[in-house]
Design a protein around this motif. Sequence first.
Motif, mmCIF file in Angstrom:
data_model
loop_
_atom_site.group_PDB
_atom_site.id
_atom_site.type_symbol
_atom_site.label_atom_id
_atom_site.label_comp_id
_atom_site.label_asym_id
_atom_site.label_seq_id
_atom_site.Cartn_x
_atom_site.Cartn_y
_atom_site.Cartn_z
ATOM 1 N N ALA A 1 0.946 -1.257 -0.025
ATOM 2 C CA ALA A 1 0.034 0.012 -0.309
ATOM 3 C C ALA A 1 0.936 1.260 -0.039
ATOM 4 O O ALA A 1 2.056 1.195 0.424
ATOM 5 C CB ALA A 1 -0.908 -0.063 1.134
ATOM 6 N N TYR A 2 0.617 2.279 -0.558
ATOM 7 C CA TYR A 2 1.260 3.693 -0.921
ATOM 8 C C TYR A 2 0.476 4.784 -0.227
ATOM 9 O O TYR A 2 -0.689 4.888 -0.550
ATOM 10 C CB TYR A 2 1.802 3.779 -2.367
ATOM 11 C CG TYR A 2 2.595 2.693 -2.643
ATOM 12 C CD1 TYR A 2 3.686 2.515 -2.668
ATOM 13 C CD2 TYR A 2 2.053 1.303 -3.240
ATOM 14 C CE1 TYR A 2 4.549 1.358 -2.935
ATOM 15 C CE2 TYR A 2 2.637 0.279 -3.686
ATOM 16 C CZ TYR A 2 4.072 0.206 -3.634
ATOM 17 O OH TYR A 2 4.977 -0.602 -3.977
ATOM 18 N N THR B 1 10.003 18.747 -8.391
ATOM 19 C CA THR B 1 9.571 17.567 -9.035
ATOM 20 C C THR B 1 8.062 17.617 -8.904
ATOM 21 O O THR B 1 7.781 18.516 -7.856
ATOM 22 C CB THR B 1 10.077 16.088 -8.710
ATOM 23 O OG1 THR B 1 9.545 15.683 -7.388
ATOM 24 C CG2 THR B 1 11.513 16.228 -8.791
ATOM 25 N N ARG B 2 7.111 16.775 -9.344
ATOM 26 C CA ARG B 2 5.774 16.709 -9.175
ATOM 27 C C ARG B 2 5.347 15.448 -8.003
ATOM 28 O O ARG B 2 4.479 15.224 -7.725
ATOM 29 C CB ARG B 2 4.854 16.349 -10.271
ATOM 30 C CG ARG B 2 4.832 17.824 -11.004
ATOM 31 C CD ARG B 2 4.387 17.469 -12.483
ATOM 32 N NE ARG B 2 5.605 17.172 -13.107
ATOM 33 C CZ ARG B 2 5.517 17.048 -14.527
ATOM 34 N NH1 ARG B 2 4.231 17.393 -15.478
ATOM 35 N NH2 ARG B 2 6.479 16.513 -15.333
ATOM 36 N N HIS B 3 6.729 14.821 -7.403
ATOM 37 C CA HIS B 3 6.566 13.896 -6.666
ATOM 38 C C HIS B 3 6.111 14.307 -5.083
ATOM 39 O O HIS B 3 6.403 15.494 -4.935
ATOM 40 C CB HIS B 3 7.795 13.049 -6.595
ATOM 41 C CG HIS B 3 8.078 12.185 -7.708
ATOM 42 N ND1 HIS B 3 7.178 11.109 -8.124
ATOM 43 C CD2 HIS B 3 9.066 12.327 -8.778
ATOM 44 C CE1 HIS B 3 7.683 10.533 -9.130
ATOM 45 N NE2 HIS B 3 8.776 11.137 -9.454
ATOM 46 N N ALA B 4 5.806 13.318 -4.354
ATOM 47 C CA ALA B 4 5.503 13.899 -2.936
ATOM 48 C C ALA B 4 6.435 12.783 -2.120
ATOM 49 O O ALA B 4 6.709 11.772 -2.623
ATOM 50 C CB ALA B 4 3.989 13.539 -2.518
ATOM 51 N N GLU B 5 6.683 13.198 -0.765
ATOM 52 C CA GLU B 5 7.465 12.178 0.019
ATOM 53 C C GLU B 5 6.263 11.275 0.437
ATOM 54 O O GLU B 5 5.234 11.717 0.857
ATOM 55 C CB GLU B 5 7.925 12.975 1.094
ATOM 56 C CG GLU B 5 9.139 13.919 0.578
ATOM 57 C CD GLU B 5 9.700 14.263 2.112
ATOM 58 O OE1 GLU B 5 9.524 13.806 3.323
ATOM 59 O OE2 GLU B 5 10.847 15.331 1.924
ATOM 60 N N ALA B 6 6.535 9.850 0.144
ATOM 61 C CA ALA B 6 5.714 9.038 0.336
ATOM 62 C C ALA B 6 6.293 7.698 1.039
ATOM 63 O O ALA B 6 7.438 7.731 1.237
ATOM 64 C CB ALA B 6 5.162 8.443 -0.995
ATOM 65 N N VAL B 7 5.518 6.606 1.454
ATOM 66 C CA VAL B 7 6.022 5.517 1.830
ATOM 67 C C VAL B 7 5.374 4.232 1.201
ATOM 68 O O VAL B 7 4.322 4.234 0.687
ATOM 69 C CB VAL B 7 5.474 5.293 3.404
ATOM 70 C CG1 VAL B 7 6.251 6.531 4.121
ATOM 71 C CG2 VAL B 7 4.157 5.478 3.706
ATOM 72 N N GLU B 8 6.057 3.268 1.230
ATOM 73 C CA GLU B 8 5.702 1.896 0.547
ATOM 74 C C GLU B 8 5.618 0.867 1.791
ATOM 75 O O GLU B 8 6.407 0.779 2.604
ATOM 76 C CB GLU B 8 6.876 1.476 -0.324
ATOM 77 C CG GLU B 8 6.436 0.151 -1.044
ATOM 78 C CD GLU B 8 7.416 -0.420 -1.880
ATOM 79 O OE1 GLU B 8 7.186 -0.847 -2.887
ATOM 80 O OE2 GLU B 8 8.807 -0.389 -1.434
ATOM 81 N N VAL B 9 4.187 0.590 2.038
ATOM 82 C CA VAL B 9 4.055 -0.250 3.069
ATOM 83 C C VAL B 9 3.951 -1.879 2.752
ATOM 84 O O VAL B 9 2.999 -2.114 1.942
ATOM 85 C CB VAL B 9 2.658 0.194 3.715
ATOM 86 C CG1 VAL B 9 2.494 -0.595 4.865
ATOM 87 C CG2 VAL B 9 2.931 1.343 4.082
ATOM 88 N N TYR B 10 4.714 -2.646 3.280
ATOM 89 C CA TYR B 10 4.275 -4.135 3.051
ATOM 90 C C TYR B 10 3.491 -4.773 4.475
ATOM 91 O O TYR B 10 4.150 -4.536 5.512
ATOM 92 C CB TYR B 10 5.755 -4.929 3.185
ATOM 93 C CG TYR B 10 6.454 -4.605 1.584
ATOM 94 C CD1 TYR B 10 6.176 -5.524 0.361
ATOM 95 C CD2 TYR B 10 7.033 -3.521 1.471
ATOM 96 C CE1 TYR B 10 6.981 -5.296 -0.774
ATOM 97 C CE2 TYR B 10 7.790 -3.213 0.203
ATOM 98 C CZ TYR B 10 7.597 -4.064 -0.862
ATOM 99 O OH TYR B 10 8.248 -3.864 -1.956
ATOM 100 N N TYR B 11 2.486 -5.264 4.105
ATOM 101 C CA TYR B 11 1.599 -5.963 5.160
ATOM 102 C C TYR B 11 1.040 -6.889 4.812
ATOM 103 O O TYR B 11 0.772 -7.670 3.812
ATOM 104 C CB TYR B 11 0.537 -4.824 5.497
ATOM 105 C CG TYR B 11 -0.586 -4.621 4.193
ATOM 106 C CD1 TYR B 11 -1.818 -5.151 4.349
ATOM 107 C CD2 TYR B 11 -0.397 -3.964 3.037
ATOM 108 C CE1 TYR B 11 -2.743 -5.358 3.409
ATOM 109 C CE2 TYR B 11 -1.336 -3.735 2.267
ATOM 110 C CZ TYR B 11 -2.441 -4.369 2.176
ATOM 111 O OH TYR B 11 -3.370 -4.204 1.217
#
Length: 227
Positions: free
Chosen positions: A52-53, A97-107
């Motif tokens: 999930a992101y 950039t057009r990116h946001a600081e985000a997280v990659e969640v492994y669950y």
Amino acid sequence: MKIARFPFLALILLTSASCQPKNTPTKSVLVEKELVEHVQINPEELQKYETAYFASGCFWCVEAVFESVKGVKEVYSGYAGGTEVNPTYEQVAYGRTRHAEAVEVYYDPELISFTQLVQVFFGSHDPTSLNRQGPDRGAQYRSIAFYENDAQKKVITDYVLLLESKNVYDLPIVTEVKEFDTFYKAEEYHQDFEKRNPNNSYIRNVSVPRLNRFKENFKSYLKEEAH
């Protein structure tokens, strides 16, 4: 689930520290002596988990929140939501950039559902704050809930409608509901930043209080060691 209304704006008064980089040639100066070694997990082991992101402000804070949740195996800080390839921290943090600081969640979906992760996402930040979270300002800190399929999109949109129908927030929710494309993992020194840098002023004054507010309101979602 009733989501408590947190005094997010009070964070601005706590400190002038920011997740944004200073005008220095290298970001390594931000990292104190590593007190906690980042445990490398075999990529093959992560294949059995779902992903999930999310983006909801400085990824140091967001990573710490999701890592405290039961059923979450691993969380990586990174960049998503834009079109630029292989962005760097300096580019994203300075709004280049057009990116946001985000997280990659492994669950593990047998222990925590995507719906519950969405609840964690909305309950751990201010989704009514446009292009801003606490002391951090700019589109790179905007609120985004990413979906990888129609089922996830429905979960997110239905939950937003529920929050709005219950008048949980005083202002309109501005979270983007965006189809996931690519996640770029951030530089290694960003991973487990809160654990590695407990004496960092931003961590003490912004990240830890945010994490503690989340823990107080989501006790049943926490790992045993996070209590």
